[in-house]
Scaffold this motif. Structure first.
Motif, PDB file in Angstrom:
ATOM      1  N   LEU A   1       0.832  -1.198   0.000  1.00 41.79           N
ATOM      2  CA  LEU A   1       0.000   0.000   0.000  1.00 41.79           C
ATOM      3  C   LEU A   1       0.872   1.256   0.000  1.00 41.79           C
ATOM      4  O   LEU A   1       0.567   2.227  -0.703  1.00 41.79           O
ATOM      5  N   ALA A   2       1.961   1.238   0.758  1.00 38.97           N
ATOM      6  CA  ALA A   2       2.874   2.389   0.770  1.00 38.97           C
ATOM      7  C   ALA A   2       3.457   2.618  -0.624  1.00 38.97           C
ATOM      8  O   ALA A   2       3.555   3.761  -1.094  1.00 38.97           O
ATOM      9  N   ARG A   3       3.811   1.541  -1.306  1.00 38.23           N
ATOM     10  CA  ARG A   3       4.353   1.650  -2.661  1.00 38.23           C
ATOM     11  C   ARG A   3       3.308   2.259  -3.597  1.00 38.23           C
ATOM     12  O   ARG A   3       3.605   3.158  -4.385  1.00 38.23           O
ATOM     13  N   LEU A   4       2.081   1.779  -3.493  1.00 38.10           N
ATOM     14  CA  LEU A   4       1.002   2.308  -4.330  1.00 38.10           C
ATOM     15  C   LEU A   4       0.734   3.781  -4.030  1.00 38.10           C
ATOM     16  O   LEU A   4       0.489   4.577  -4.945  1.00 38.10           O
ATOM     17  N   CYS A   5       0.772   4.140  -2.764  1.00 40.75           N
ATOM     18  CA  CYS A   5       0.562   5.544  -2.385  1.00 40.75           C
ATOM     19  C   CYS A   5       1.639   6.444  -2.979  1.00 40.75           C
ATOM     20  O   CYS A   5       1.340   7.545  -3.444  1.00 40.75           O
ATOM     21  N   ARG A   6       2.875   5.966  -2.969  1.00 47.47           N
ATOM     22  CA  ARG A   6       3.954   6.755  -3.582  1.00 47.47           C
ATOM     23  C   ARG A   6       3.689   6.959  -5.067  1.00 47.47           C
ATOM     24  O   ARG A   6       3.928   8.026  -5.610  1.00 47.47           O
ATOM     25  N   GLY A   7       3.162   5.927  -5.730  1.00 48.34           N
ATOM     26  CA  GLY A   7       2.857   6.030  -7.147  1.00 48.34           C
ATOM     27  C   GLY A   7       1.697   6.962  -7.445  1.00 48.34           C
ATOM     28  O   GLY A   7       1.564   7.469  -8.558  1.00 48.34           O
ATOM     29  N   LEU A   8       0.855   7.188  -6.458  1.00 45.16           N
ATOM     30  CA  LEU A   8      -0.320   8.043  -6.643  1.00 45.16           C
ATOM     31  C   LEU A   8      -0.159   9.415  -6.003  1.00 45.16           C
ATOM     32  O   LEU A   8      -1.131  10.157  -5.856  1.00 45.16           O
ATOM     33  N   THR A   9       1.056   9.782  -5.655  1.00 42.47           N
ATOM     34  CA  THR A   9       1.310  11.048  -4.971  1.00 42.47           C
ATOM     35  C   THR A   9       0.758  12.235  -5.747  1.00 42.47           C
ATOM     36  O   THR A   9       0.171  13.147  -5.174  1.00 42.47           O
ATOM     37  N   ASP A  10       0.926  12.239  -7.041  1.00 42.59           N
ATOM     38  CA  ASP A  10       0.514  13.382  -7.855  1.00 42.59           C
ATOM     39  C   ASP A  10      -0.825  13.172  -8.550  1.00 42.59           C
ATOM     40  O   ASP A  10      -1.134  13.854  -9.540  1.00 42.59           O
ATOM     41  N   VAL A  11      -1.654  12.279  -8.046  1.00 42.53           N
ATOM     42  CA  VAL A  11      -2.961  12.013  -8.645  1.00 42.53           C
ATOM     43  C   VAL A  11      -3.786  13.316  -8.644  1.00 42.53           C
ATOM     44  O   VAL A  11      -3.677  14.116  -7.716  1.00 42.53           O
ATOM     45  N   PRO A  12      -4.563  13.563  -9.707  1.00 39.73           N
ATOM     46  CA  PRO A  12      -5.329  14.815  -9.788  1.00 39.73           C
ATOM     47  C   PRO A  12      -6.339  15.004  -8.659  1.00 39.73           C
ATOM     48  O   PRO A  12      -6.685  16.122  -8.322  1.00 39.73           O
ATOM     49  N   ASP A  13      -6.832  13.923  -8.070  1.00 39.66           N
ATOM     50  CA  ASP A  13      -7.787  14.030  -6.960  1.00 39.66           C
ATOM     51  C   ASP A  13      -7.046  13.819  -5.653  1.00 39.66           C
ATOM     52  O   ASP A  13      -6.741  12.675  -5.269  1.00 39.66           O
ATOM     53  N   PRO A  14      -6.747  14.887  -4.924  1.00 38.11           N
ATOM     54  CA  PRO A  14      -5.974  14.748  -3.677  1.00 38.11           C
ATOM     55  C   PRO A  14      -6.696  13.928  -2.613  1.00 38.11           C
ATOM     56  O   PRO A  14      -6.063  13.380  -1.709  1.00 38.11           O
ATOM     57  N   ASP A  15      -8.018  13.819  -2.715  1.00 37.58           N
ATOM     58  CA  ASP A  15      -8.756  13.015  -1.736  1.00 37.58           C
ATOM     59  C   ASP A  15      -8.354  11.543  -1.805  1.00 37.58           C
ATOM     60  O   ASP A  15      -8.307  10.859  -0.782  1.00 37.58           O
ATOM     61  N   LEU A  16      -8.067  11.055  -3.007  1.00 39.01           N
ATOM     62  CA  LEU A  16      -7.657   9.659  -3.162  1.00 39.01           C
ATOM     63  C   LEU A  16      -6.377   9.399  -2.385  1.00 39.01           C
ATOM     64  O   LEU A  16      -6.296   8.433  -1.616  1.00 39.01           O
ATOM     65  N   HIS A  17      -5.401  10.252  -2.552  1.00 40.76           N
ATOM     66  CA  HIS A  17      -4.122  10.070  -1.843  1.00 40.76           C
ATOM     67  C   HIS A  17      -4.339  10.150  -0.337  1.00 40.76           C
ATOM     68  O   HIS A  17      -3.771   9.370   0.432  1.00 40.76           O
ATOM     69  N   GLU A  18      -5.183  11.072   0.089  1.00 43.70           N
ATOM     70  CA  GLU A  18      -5.461  11.222   1.524  1.00 43.70           C
ATOM     71  C   GLU A  18      -6.151   9.982   2.094  1.00 43.70           C
ATOM     72  O   GLU A  18      -5.782   9.484   3.159  1.00 43.70           O
ATOM     73  N   VAL A  19      -7.150   9.470   1.389  1.00 45.19           N
ATOM     74  CA  VAL A  19      -7.881   8.286   1.859  1.00 45.19           C
ATOM     75  C   VAL A  19      -6.953   7.078   1.937  1.00 45.19           C
ATOM     76  O   VAL A  19      -7.005   6.301   2.898  1.00 45.19           O
ATOM     77  N   LEU A  20      -6.101   6.919   0.939  1.00 40.16           N
ATOM     78  CA  LEU A  20      -5.154   5.803   0.973  1.00 40.16           C
ATOM     79  C   LEU A  20      -4.154   5.961   2.118  1.00 40.16           C
ATOM     80  O   LEU A  20      -3.748   4.973   2.735  1.00 40.16           O
ATOM     81  N   GLY A  21      -3.787   7.196   2.417  1.00 40.99           N
ATOM     82  CA  GLY A  21      -2.912   7.443   3.564  1.00 40.99           C
ATOM     83  C   GLY A  21      -3.569   7.063   4.871  1.00 40.99           C
ATOM     84  O   GLY A  21      -2.932   6.504   5.776  1.00 40.99           O
ATOM     85  N   VAL A  22      -4.859   7.344   4.989  1.00 42.11           N
ATOM     86  CA  VAL A  22      -5.619   6.955   6.189  1.00 42.11           C
ATOM     87  C   VAL A  22      -5.668   5.434   6.288  1.00 42.11           C
ATOM     88  O   VAL A  22      -5.489   4.862   7.370  1.00 42.11           O
TER      89      VAL A  22
END
Length: 90
Positions: A42-63
């Motif tokens: 999950l951490a690897r995937l989150c790093r890959g999605l750091t610049d995703v256009p929807d910041p909520d996605l990155h935040e939810v995955l961080g949670v």
């Protein structure tokens, strides 16, 4: 992590299909290792999605990652309590 005590060794043994502290520790360690693998993925995937256009996605995955980490901490603390021979472990 919370200090709430919600289970005892005899409640964990059937769940873990364990008949001794050593068996319980081994099973809990397996669960913890599996979750740590999922956490790393999950951490690897989150790093890959750091610049995703929807910041909520990155935040939810961080949670989700944070919550998974807390679950791992609870399992690891339960292992420690089993090793210490505490009757109420988590």
């Amino acid at each position: 992590m919370s200090d709430v005590v919600a289970g005892s060794q005899h409640e964990w043994f059937p769940f873990l299909d364990a008949s001794s502290n050593d068996e319980a520790v081994a099973e809990l360690a397996r669960w913890s290792a599996s979750l740590k693998g999922a956490y790393d993925e999950l951490a690897r995937l989150c790093r890959g999605l750091t610049d995703v256009p929807d910041p909520d996605l990155h935040e939810v995955l961080g949670v989700a990652r944070s919550t998974l980490g807390e679950g791992i901490d609870i399992l690891d603390a339960t292992v420690g309590r089993f090793r210490a021979g505490e009757h109420r472990v988590a």
